[in-house]
Design an enzyme around this catalytic site. Sequence first.
Site, PDB file in Angstrom:
ATOM      1  N   PRO A   2       2.288   4.459   6.942  1.00  0.00           N
ATOM      2  CA  PRO A   2       1.466   4.200   8.124  1.00  0.00           C
ATOM      3  C   PRO A   2       1.337   2.701   8.391  1.00  0.00           C
ATOM      4  CG  PRO A   2       0.093   4.867   6.279  1.00  0.00           C
ATOM      5  CD  PRO A   2       1.509   4.991   5.828  1.00  0.00           C
ATOM      6  N   GLU A   3       1.572   2.319   9.612  1.00  0.00           N
ATOM      7  CA  GLU A   3       1.389   0.926  10.014  1.00  0.00           C
ATOM      8  C   GLU A   3       0.118   0.836  10.850  1.00  0.00           C
ATOM      9  OE1 GLU A   3       3.708  -1.910  10.037  1.00  0.00           O
ATOM     10  OE2 GLU A   3       5.540  -1.054   9.222  1.00  0.00           O
ATOM     11  N   HIS A  93      -2.273  17.386  -3.791  1.00  0.00           N
ATOM     12  CA  HIS A  93      -2.432  15.936  -3.771  1.00  0.00           C
ATOM     13  C   HIS A  93      -3.728  15.489  -3.100  1.00  0.00           C
ATOM     14  CE1 HIS A  93       1.559  15.516  -5.410  1.00  0.00           C
ATOM     15  NE2 HIS A  93       1.966  16.416  -4.538  1.00  0.00           N
ATOM     16  N   ARG A 112       2.241   9.917  -3.092  1.00  0.00           N
ATOM     17  CA  ARG A 112       2.791   8.844  -3.944  1.00  0.00           C
ATOM     18  C   ARG A 112       1.707   7.966  -4.563  1.00  0.00           C
ATOM     19  NH1 ARG A 112       7.915   6.066  -1.385  1.00  0.00           N
ATOM     20  NH2 ARG A 112       7.892   5.141  -3.457  1.00  0.00           N
ATOM     21  N   LYS A 155       5.157 -26.540   9.219  1.00  0.00           N
ATOM     22  CA  LYS A 155       5.735 -25.593   8.261  1.00  0.00           C
ATOM     23  C   LYS A 155       7.104 -25.116   8.719  1.00  0.00           C
ATOM     24  CE  LYS A 155       1.203 -24.014   6.815  1.00  0.00           C
ATOM     25  NZ  LYS A 155       0.114 -23.310   7.494  1.00  0.00           N
TER      26      LYS A 155
END
Length: 274
Positions: A2-3, A93, A112, A155
């Site tokens: 998931p983002e 799970h 996971r 930078k």
Amino acid sequence: MPELPEVEVIRRGLQNHLPGRKVLDIATGNKKLRLPMPRKNLKKYILGTRIKSVGRRAKFLLITMDNGACLVVHLGMTGRLGIFPPGTPRAKHDHLRLQLDDNMQLRFSDIRRFGFIHVLAPGSDFSNTMLANLGPEPLGRGFTPEYLKNSAAGKSRPLKNFLMDSRIVAGIGNIYACEILFHAGLNPGKKISSLSIKEWARVVDSSRHVLRKAIACGGTTISDFVNASGRSGYFQLELQTYGKQGRPCSCCSTPITKKTMAGRSTFFCPKCQK
Ligand SMILES: [Zn+2]
């Protein structure tokens, strides 16, 4: 995985259902997550309280209770959070179940186990937590071309690595970094000190555009939120570059190039992205 857009869609779904609900009971599994399950603090600060709101910071879901405590949920790679009607069989799970006073259950599952649950006590100062040192939200007010130009001054880091640094901006992962830079027409390897204020403005606009579009796309995918976590996979925006190496760019037909940057696969159009 998931983002940010997926976490935001989940947040909106939960926000439609959870505020006002009282937590009557809490059950936890025995499996180890990325952080130990805070059983004591769940009992002490979450049990018996009412949910006030569901917020988000970066990819953390923040469920705030009426006593000021906060249940922090991170979905990791495969974490799911859903609201289930009574009688839904327990999954192998499932790591956390909150029994709510409308007879529904809020469940967190994670195959996971890279995700985790954390409890912030009432009145907690975020500065000592995993929520410290996060840059502004990409959809928030602090994410401006000026802010980026100042942060980048002097930078020489590549633009994509900079955009994925959560201290600079919170919650932009590998997939969306590629998509945002394609939309902005900027090369992921460009040195950040070389970008003009106009180019930073493109980074800001493209970030908002791509993330908002993904949230809208997820909103339609997960419209029936109750039980959604048990049925549907994570959605994905129709991607332009990510995973498309060798395929023609949607804009100029040049094959999309793949290269590794900071250990992550990076996809871009060598012609459109300068
Ligand atoms: Zn192109």
